[in-house]
Design an enzyme around this catalytic site. Structure first.
Site: not given
Ligand code: CTP
Length: 210
Positions: A21-22
């Site tokens: 993810s980020n």
């Protein structure tokens, strides 16, 4: 107007418990949904964030880019304006393990494949008939750029056939405030100096609704 807004960083699962993810918090997308509702508009929020949805928003939770794309495609015909605030993962694992990957002493390689560009899809389909009313449908993107901010954002505006691009930098990620720059085709850049994301969101909604 009916705003369709995406928020948060998508999660691309590697196995049953791990994902790529980020650092996106989802705060800007949520602030936009709240500002739209406060201004008397409808807001559908498609979110990959764990934040509490704003009161009055039609909320749909998603994990991956693929899921977000499915929901955007379904909801797009009924919206007057799509704002893609979500930090969409550009890659997803080629294969998701059906069980938790066990550790070994060897290096582990995860193969990734590109995801669909949701915003580019919307830019291609924005002139199709709307289910609710006539008139143009707005497609708005957020460009996250850490260098050559305006050039990078303008490239996305053109290549994804957008009506508006809102440029920001990694400094805004997770923060309660933001400084953004806004560009529409054929118009000059508009700078919104650093302010609370709630204030920036209010101004963006005013701009898009006029
Ligand atoms: N976006 C999207 N689908 C993707 C990737 C991005 O819809 N697979 C959208 C984002 O929601 C954002 C815009 O495209 O509104 C720009 O995203 P950004 O991450 O800044 O750029 P990318 O197009 O992914 O290009 P790059 O990462 O190379 O800068």
């Amino acid at each position: 107007m009916h705003f369709l807004i995406t928020a948060g960083g998508t999660r691309e699962y590697i196995d049953t418990v791990r994902f790529i993810s980020n650092a996106s918090s989802g705060k800007m997308g949520y602030a936009l949904a709240a500002a739209a509702i406060k201004a008397g508009h409808k807001a559908t929020l498609i979110s990959a964030s764990d934040l509490q949805p704003p009161v009055g928003a039609n909320f749909i939770g998603v994990d991956s880019t693929g899921e977000m794309f499915t929901v955007v495609k379904k909801r797009f015909p009924k919206c007057d304006c799509l704002i893609m605030v979500a930090a969409v993962s550009d890659y997803t694992p080629v294969k998701k393990s059906k069980t938790k990957i066990k550790k070994t002493k060897k290096n582990l390689t995860i193969r990734l494949k590109p995801t669909v560009d949701i915003l580019a899809w919307a830019g291609k389909h924005k002139n199709e008939r709307r289910a609710t009313s006539d008139g143009p449908r707005l497609v708005v993107g957020f460009a996250l750029e850490d260098k050559a901010v305006r050039a990078g954002a303008e490239k996305k505006l053109k290549e994804k056939n957008l009506d508006v691009i809102i440029a920001n930098t990694p400094a805004e990620i997770g923060s309660d405030s933001a400084a953004v720059q806004i560009k529409m085709p054929g118009r000059k850049w508009l700078k919104l100096p650093r302010a609370a994301k709630t204030q920036i969101a209010k101004k963006i909604i005013e701009l898009l609704a006029c």
